[in-house]
Design a protein around this motif. Structure first.
Motif, mmCIF file in Angstrom:
data_model
loop_
_atom_site.group_PDB
_atom_site.id
_atom_site.type_symbol
_atom_site.label_atom_id
_atom_site.label_comp_id
_atom_site.label_asym_id
_atom_site.label_seq_id
_atom_site.Cartn_x
_atom_site.Cartn_y
_atom_site.Cartn_z
ATOM 1 N N GLY A 1 0.814 -1.217 0.000
ATOM 2 C CA GLY A 1 0.000 0.000 0.000
ATOM 3 C C GLY A 1 0.842 1.259 0.000
ATOM 4 O O GLY A 1 0.398 2.326 -0.425
ATOM 5 N N THR A 2 2.075 1.150 0.466
ATOM 6 C CA THR A 2 2.979 2.295 0.499
ATOM 7 C C THR A 2 3.192 2.857 -0.912
ATOM 8 O O THR A 2 3.228 4.068 -1.118
ATOM 9 N N ASN B 1 -5.431 3.696 10.673
ATOM 10 C CA ASN B 1 -4.215 3.648 11.479
ATOM 11 C C ASN B 1 -3.859 5.091 11.849
ATOM 12 O O ASN B 1 -3.676 5.901 10.938
ATOM 13 N N ASP C 1 -7.287 5.244 1.377
ATOM 14 C CA ASP C 1 -6.295 4.243 1.779
ATOM 15 C C ASP C 1 -7.035 3.127 2.515
ATOM 16 O O ASP C 1 -7.438 3.283 3.664
ATOM 17 N N TYR D 1 -6.484 -1.579 5.508
ATOM 18 C CA TYR D 1 -6.961 -2.507 6.552
ATOM 19 C C TYR D 1 -8.370 -3.032 6.287
ATOM 20 O O TYR D 1 -8.989 -3.609 7.179
ATOM 21 N N SER E 1 -3.739 -2.840 -0.333
ATOM 22 C CA SER E 1 -2.548 -3.529 0.168
ATOM 23 C C SER E 1 -2.848 -5.004 0.393
ATOM 24 O O SER E 1 -3.751 -5.344 1.158
ATOM 25 N N SER F 1 -0.678 -6.775 1.780
ATOM 26 C CA SER F 1 0.102 -7.091 2.985
ATOM 27 C C SER F 1 -0.806 -7.558 4.112
ATOM 28 O O SER F 1 -0.541 -8.567 4.762
ATOM 29 N N LYS F 2 -1.888 -6.792 4.336
ATOM 30 C CA LYS F 2 -2.811 -7.128 5.419
ATOM 31 C C LYS F 2 -3.788 -8.200 4.950
ATOM 32 O O LYS F 2 -4.025 -9.185 5.637
HETATM 33 N N1 PLP Z 1 -1.588 2.669 4.770
HETATM 34 C C1 PLP Z 1 -1.597 2.576 6.097
HETATM 35 C C2 PLP Z 1 -2.531 3.433 6.861
HETATM 36 C C3 PLP Z 1 -0.739 1.700 6.755
HETATM 37 O O1 PLP Z 1 -0.751 1.641 8.088
HETATM 38 C C4 PLP Z 1 0.133 0.899 5.989
HETATM 39 C C5 PLP Z 1 1.068 -0.022 6.660
HETATM 40 O O2 PLP Z 1 1.258 -0.062 7.818
HETATM 41 C C6 PLP Z 1 0.087 1.034 4.601
HETATM 42 C C7 PLP Z 1 -0.785 1.919 4.020
HETATM 43 C C8 PLP Z 1 0.986 0.282 3.665
HETATM 44 O O3 PLP Z 1 1.248 -0.989 3.935
HETATM 45 P P1 PLP Z 1 2.185 -1.904 3.032
HETATM 46 O O4 PLP Z 1 3.033 -1.033 2.180
HETATM 47 O O5 PLP Z 1 2.960 -2.712 3.986
HETATM 48 O O6 PLP Z 1 1.232 -2.705 2.208
#
Ligand code: PLP
Length: 405
Positions: free
Chosen positions: A107-108, A187, A217, A220, A251, A253-254
């Motif tokens: 997601g970054t 977050n 974004d 989550y 993302s 990732s989650k």
């Molecule tokens: N956006 C938020 C609010 C996050 O907390 C995070 C990761 O902690 C991300 C995006 C991006 O996550 P990643 O790049 O690990 O997928």
């Protein structure tokens, strides 16, 4: 903490999260994991403190062929991945408009795409005052800065009035405004915008006097609650005017508890084909000139999961088990705080809960004396309920409530 100056950027000498999590690790090494509450980790751990790895996702990884790891992926992602992301994001909803997808390293990468293409050097990017610290870092890295609106008013409600003020201020001096909203399961607060909040956002953005790019974004989303309910805001976005472009930061990732696979996507929902085409060209250019293409094997895994109904159901079912575990931790944490006379910042669901404090560093220092490790933010204490068991949630909430007195 100290800073270094490199090319006009002020870079902290030490990442605050890594520093506190290093101290937590040292305490665990010395005293054992049962004695320590490490609520600093932004990944889902089970009640034994082990990283959650979904067996259904591992099953999909097991189907990969050597070339799925070795070959380059196209810049925007392999076709099966682009399909998969749309299924993961929209579920049964068929969006009206033009959808385009570009792979990102988590997601970054979506935030990098949005900031570098939908704001100009020197611009301010608008977001809520409680936000993931990396928003500032990514903006800074690109020669932009962050302007914030107040996320919650005095009654703990989403502060749409302040959003309007700040958006109008920016619209008066910039040709376009990039607005970052992190929901559901934000977050660091765990807040999810309600349908009413979304109606307000849509009205405010529609009334803006310049182009607005709304980046949602949704990192989550798959741990925020019932899949249909947490996506109920998406059809509402159809009510946005022609001067608004919607982007989503997805993302895996989650969603797949596969943080290290660095897989995500920026998704554009445009009113016109020309706008979607411009998105594809622009973010593709950013990808090519930063990280180039992304991890092909992770994309193939996403493709396999979302094109196989049985496997997808298995992943959903397994994730639901962990989501329920996380939601339960949140309920217990909130209840314990309440019973001990303290309240968090409005929380709905997700990996984190934040307790407001005007002395966060002091409180966190005292918590560390009890082997409880949390992250001190500017205006509160962030607790990763994703990384601690229900029992540790009770212990941590009690200790924080006690120090608040
Ligand atoms: N956006 C938020 C609010 C996050 O907390 C995070 C990761 O902690 C991300 C995006 C991006 O996550 P990643 O790049 O690990 O997928």
């Amino acid at each position: 903490m100290g800073f270094v100056k490199v090319n006009d950027r002020t870079i902290p000498k030490e990442d605050k999260v890594f520093a506190v999590s290093g101290r937590a690790k040292a305490a665990i090494a010395e005293k054992g994991k049962d004695a320590v509450v490490d609520a600093t980790i932004g990944a889902l751990l089970d009640d034994n403190g082990d990283l959650v790895v979904m067996t259904s996702v591992m099953e999909a990884i097991g189907m990969l062929k050597p070339a799925d790891y070795a070959a380059y992926a196209p810049i925007a992602g392999v076709p099966e991945f682009k399909e998969a992301v749309q299924k993961a994001l929209f579920a049964d909803y068929a969006p009206k408009g033009h959808v385009a997808v570009c792979a990102t390293p988590g997601g970054t990468g979506g935030l990098t795409h949005a900031i570098s293409n939908y704001s100009n050097i020197g611009d301010e990017v608008l977001t809520h005052d409680w936000c993931w610290a990396n928003y500032k870092g990514i903006a800074d890295e690109h020669g932009r800065s962050i302007k914030t609106f107040r996320f919650f008013d005095e009654d703990g409600k989403f502060d749409s009035a302040d959003l309007k003020v700040k958006l109008d201020e920016l619209a008066a001096k910039q040709d376009q405004v990039l607005l970052l909203i992190n929901t559901p399961a934000h977050n660091p607060t765990g807040y999810s915008l309600t349908d009413e909040d979304w109606d307000n956002v849509i009205n405010i953005v529609n009334a803006a006097s310049c182009k607005v790019v709304l980046f949602v974004d949704i990192a989550y989303i798959d741990f925020a609650g019932e899949p249909d309910e947490v996506r109920s805001f998406i059809p509402k976005l159809e009510g946005l005017g022609d001067h608004v472009l919607v982007l989503f930061g997805y993302s895996a990732s989650k969603t797949l508890t596969a943080y290290g696979m660095r897989c995500g996507a920026t998704v554009c929902l445009a009113k016109t084909a020309a706008e979607a085409d411009e998105f594809t060209k622009a973010v593709g250019y950013t990808s090519r000139s930063t990280w180039s293409n992304c991890n092909r094997s992770a994309q193939v895994v996403m493709g396999k999961i979302y094109s196989d109904a049985a496997l997808c159901a298995k992943v959903d079912e397994e994730r639901k088990m962990y989501r329920d575990m996380l939601l339960e931790r949140g309920k217990v944490f909130e209840k314990t705080l309440r019973e001990n006379g303290t309240k968090s910042v409005p929380f709905t669901a997700g990996f984190f809960i934040t307790i407001p404090s005007d002395k966060p560093d002091e409180v966190c220092k005292k918590l560390e004396e009890q082997d409880i490790f949390c992250l001190a933010l500017a205006k509160g204490i962030r607790v990763s309920i994703a990384s601690i068991s229900k029992e540790k949630c009770v212990k941590c909430a009690k200790a924080i409530a006690e120090l608040m007195k």
